[in-house]
Design a protein around this motif. Sequence first.
Motif, PDB file in Angstrom:
ATOM      1  N   GLU A  61       8.107  -4.090  -2.310  1.00  0.00           N
ATOM      2  CA  GLU A  61       8.061  -4.703  -0.886  1.00  0.00           C
ATOM      3  C   GLU A  61       8.830  -3.957  -0.282  1.00  0.00           C
ATOM      4  O   GLU A  61       9.935  -4.163  -0.468  1.00  0.00           O
ATOM      5  N   ILE A  62       8.786  -3.318   0.837  1.00  0.00           N
ATOM      6  CA  ILE A  62       9.358  -2.408   1.471  1.00  0.00           C
ATOM      7  C   ILE A  62       8.614  -2.474   2.762  1.00  0.00           C
ATOM      8  O   ILE A  62       7.607  -2.126   3.488  1.00  0.00           O
ATOM      9  N   PRO A  63      10.229  -3.391   3.440  1.00  0.00           N
ATOM     10  CA  PRO A  63       9.670  -3.085   5.296  1.00  0.00           C
ATOM     11  C   PRO A  63       9.663  -1.700   5.660  1.00  0.00           C
ATOM     12  O   PRO A  63      10.634  -0.825   5.028  1.00  0.00           O
ATOM     13  N   LEU A  64       8.707  -1.643   6.445  1.00  0.00           N
ATOM     14  CA  LEU A  64       8.903  -0.137   6.616  1.00  0.00           C
ATOM     15  C   LEU A  64       9.269  -0.050   8.532  1.00  0.00           C
ATOM     16  O   LEU A  64       9.117  -1.034   9.238  1.00  0.00           O
ATOM     17  N   ARG A  65       9.932   1.001   8.697  1.00  0.00           N
ATOM     18  CA  ARG A  65      11.022   1.828  10.052  1.00  0.00           C
ATOM     19  C   ARG A  65      10.308   3.034   9.948  1.00  0.00           C
ATOM     20  O   ARG A  65       9.830   3.728   9.691  1.00  0.00           O
ATOM     21  N   GLU A  66      10.876   3.060  11.466  1.00  0.00           N
ATOM     22  CA  GLU A  66      10.254   4.580  12.022  1.00  0.00           C
ATOM     23  C   GLU A  66      11.205   5.546  11.230  1.00  0.00           C
ATOM     24  O   GLU A  66      12.071   5.232  10.878  1.00  0.00           O
ATOM     25  N   GLY A  67      10.457   6.423  11.378  1.00  0.00           N
ATOM     26  CA  GLY A  67      11.439   7.771  10.171  1.00  0.00           C
ATOM     27  C   GLY A  67      11.104   7.074   9.287  1.00  0.00           C
ATOM     28  O   GLY A  67       9.466   7.146   8.092  1.00  0.00           O
ATOM     29  N   GLU A  68      12.037   8.051   7.781  1.00  0.00           N
ATOM     30  CA  GLU A  68      11.716   8.162   6.302  1.00  0.00           C
ATOM     31  C   GLU A  68      12.431   6.788   5.756  1.00  0.00           C
ATOM     32  O   GLU A  68      12.896   6.586   6.196  1.00  0.00           O
ATOM     33  N   ASN A  69      11.144   6.979   5.149  1.00  0.00           N
ATOM     34  CA  ASN A  69      11.383   5.694   3.973  1.00  0.00           C
ATOM     35  C   ASN A  69      10.951   5.799   3.072  1.00  0.00           C
ATOM     36  O   ASN A  69      10.467   5.640   2.058  1.00  0.00           O
ATOM     37  N   PRO A  70      12.202   5.898   1.926  1.00  0.00           N
ATOM     38  CA  PRO A  70      12.409   5.745   0.604  1.00  0.00           C
ATOM     39  C   PRO A  70      11.905   4.709  -0.062  1.00  0.00           C
ATOM     40  O   PRO A  70      11.703   3.661   0.116  1.00  0.00           O
ATOM     41  N   LEU A  71      11.548   5.098  -1.437  1.00  0.00           N
ATOM     42  CA  LEU A  71       9.505   4.595  -2.547  1.00  0.00           C
ATOM     43  C   LEU A  71      10.782   3.624  -3.535  1.00  0.00           C
ATOM     44  O   LEU A  71      11.802   4.617  -3.649  1.00  0.00           O
ATOM     45  N   PRO A  72      10.616   2.881  -3.949  1.00  0.00           N
ATOM     46  CA  PRO A  72      11.439   2.406  -4.672  1.00  0.00           C
ATOM     47  C   PRO A  72      10.739   3.612  -6.434  1.00  0.00           C
ATOM     48  O   PRO A  72       9.881   3.381  -6.766  1.00  0.00           O
ATOM     49  N   PHE A  73      12.023   3.693  -7.115  1.00  0.00           N
ATOM     50  CA  PHE A  73      12.066   4.117  -8.445  1.00  0.00           C
ATOM     51  C   PHE A  73      11.654   5.526  -7.681  1.00  0.00           C
ATOM     52  O   PHE A  73      12.025   5.874  -9.454  1.00  0.00           O
ATOM     53  N   GLY A  74      11.701   5.980  -7.610  1.00  0.00           N
ATOM     54  CA  GLY A  74      11.676   7.437  -7.183  1.00  0.00           C
ATOM     55  C   GLY A  74      10.680   8.117  -7.080  1.00  0.00           C
ATOM     56  O   GLY A  74      10.375   9.214  -6.983  1.00  0.00           O
ATOM     57  N   ILE A  75       8.882   7.253  -6.658  1.00  0.00           N
ATOM     58  CA  ILE A  75       8.247   7.352  -7.042  1.00  0.00           C
ATOM     59  C   ILE A  75       7.410   8.208  -5.787  1.00  0.00           C
ATOM     60  O   ILE A  75       6.805   8.365  -5.827  1.00  0.00           O
ATOM     61  N   GLY A  76       8.308   8.002  -4.701  1.00  0.00           N
ATOM     62  CA  GLY A  76       7.931   8.969  -2.967  1.00  0.00           C
ATOM     63  C   GLY A  76       9.064   8.481  -2.149  1.00  0.00           C
ATOM     64  O   GLY A  76       9.904   7.896  -2.014  1.00  0.00           O
ATOM     65  N   VAL A  77       8.015   8.929  -1.314  1.00  0.00           N
ATOM     66  CA  VAL A  77       8.560   8.726  -0.245  1.00  0.00           C
ATOM     67  C   VAL A  77       8.099   8.451   1.031  1.00  0.00           C
ATOM     68  O   VAL A  77       6.657   8.904   0.852  1.00  0.00           O
ATOM     69  N   ALA A  78       7.823   7.379   2.235  1.00  0.00           N
ATOM     70  CA  ALA A  78       6.848   7.048   3.592  1.00  0.00           C
ATOM     71  C   ALA A  78       7.128   7.513   4.470  1.00  0.00           C
ATOM     72  O   ALA A  78       8.691   7.392   5.069  1.00  0.00           O
ATOM     73  N   VAL A  79       7.231   8.027   5.918  1.00  0.00           N
ATOM     74  CA  VAL A  79       7.223   8.370   7.403  1.00  0.00           C
ATOM     75  C   VAL A  79       6.232   7.458   8.155  1.00  0.00           C
ATOM     76  O   VAL A  79       5.165   8.236   7.780  1.00  0.00           O
TER      77      VAL A  79
END
Length: 447
Positions: free
Chosen positions: A325-343
């Motif tokens: 579970e990844i809280p979102l903030r403005e900008g770039e948010n790395p996903l765990p285990f190197g599976i990706g990134v969310a912006v």
Amino acid sequence: MNLKTPLTGYVPPHVLAGCAPDAPLAVALSGGADSVALLHVLHTWHKGPLYAIHVHHGIRGEEADRDAAFCRELCAALGVPCEVQCVDVPALAAEKGLGLESAAREARYAALADFLHARDIPMLATAHHADDQLETMLQHLLRGAGARGLCGIPAVRPLNSGFVVRPFLQLTKQQILDYCAQNALDFVTDSTNSEPCCPRNRLRAEVMPVLAELWPAGAARAARCAASLAEDEAYLAALAEDFLRREGNTPATAALAALPRPILVRVLQRLLPMPPEAVHIDAIAALLREPRPHATLSLPAARVQIERGCLCILPPQEMPTGDYEIPLREGENPLPFGIGVAVLGDPDMNYDTDARNVYKYAMRVDFCSAIMNGRIFLRNRRAGDRILSGGMHKTVRKLPAMAKFPPEVRARMPLLCDEAGVLAVPGGPLRDGAAKHADKTLLLFFQ
């Protein structure tokens, strides 16, 4: 011991390979003008045992049979032992999903390597020449190759425990044809070489004549250029090897970041299991500029990870599918285990990224922040997940969008959620009302 050269630009095979002048040598003999001239030169000048091998690819019917018979007769007249190896190129192409040209090359070199190994022959001579070199350089240039690609065909390269050598690489096609005429040498012609069936044939038939008209010495000059580039490449490669000897296979990120880019590229080419594309090198360079502990970058054939100030190249592994579970903030948010990134940002945000080339899946979700219930976060899909879509609560795992992803990806793919449940599914629906008056955008890159 230096031999007199029978043609300007000819380099004796043993000189290229660093072998004794009387070392055994085999010639790849197709029966065409180039290989016939090469066999004739070597029969005259080479001091050691000489052999010829002809590979019958099984793709040109009677014409291929004619070529094999011609090679046998030519070798018999010269007193050179000749072997004809038959390979089934159409079967290999079907088995491996290759084009006929690629399958023929793979089968040919496998047969040649087996021939050398069986007879303990250290050198195989092929008749590639300066015009071939120019064609190769042009193809590599138009594919966007770097310096190593622009070196073209190497004058010598390893083949199992021996070497492939190209004594004619500085000679032009016209020089070879003149040599055949002067020595009354017969040869055969492969009719498929004139068919516009592949880029190289069209280049040879349509482009090379124009270049030869505009720059008559173009092929010879390109061959010299390739040789010069090969010297530069060898020097840069040696610097990369020196760096790895000092730093090992897990070099310090600070040392890597301090390298000039040409050396960094060559270091990464040696560390990674597959040649990296420019976008992968850029992504690694960005990681080195701002190293984060445990930062991971997933590439097509490896994982690049920073641990204790060092860059580690790890084999691709099945990614963990545990809950996250990844809280979102403005900008770039790395996903765990190197599976990706969310912006996360506004719909008109200008986000310049190479992530769409690094990760397999790229999604955009536009939604209305006013309908969010509490905090917003990303998490993996879980049993019982449902989303309100079209006035109905639908099971996420049964959505048609799920069929786009392999099962292991579905288990870890990020869902956009708030405290009321699933807000959006990548490639699938948004919760009812979420798309109206959209004022936020989420870019998802994952694999």
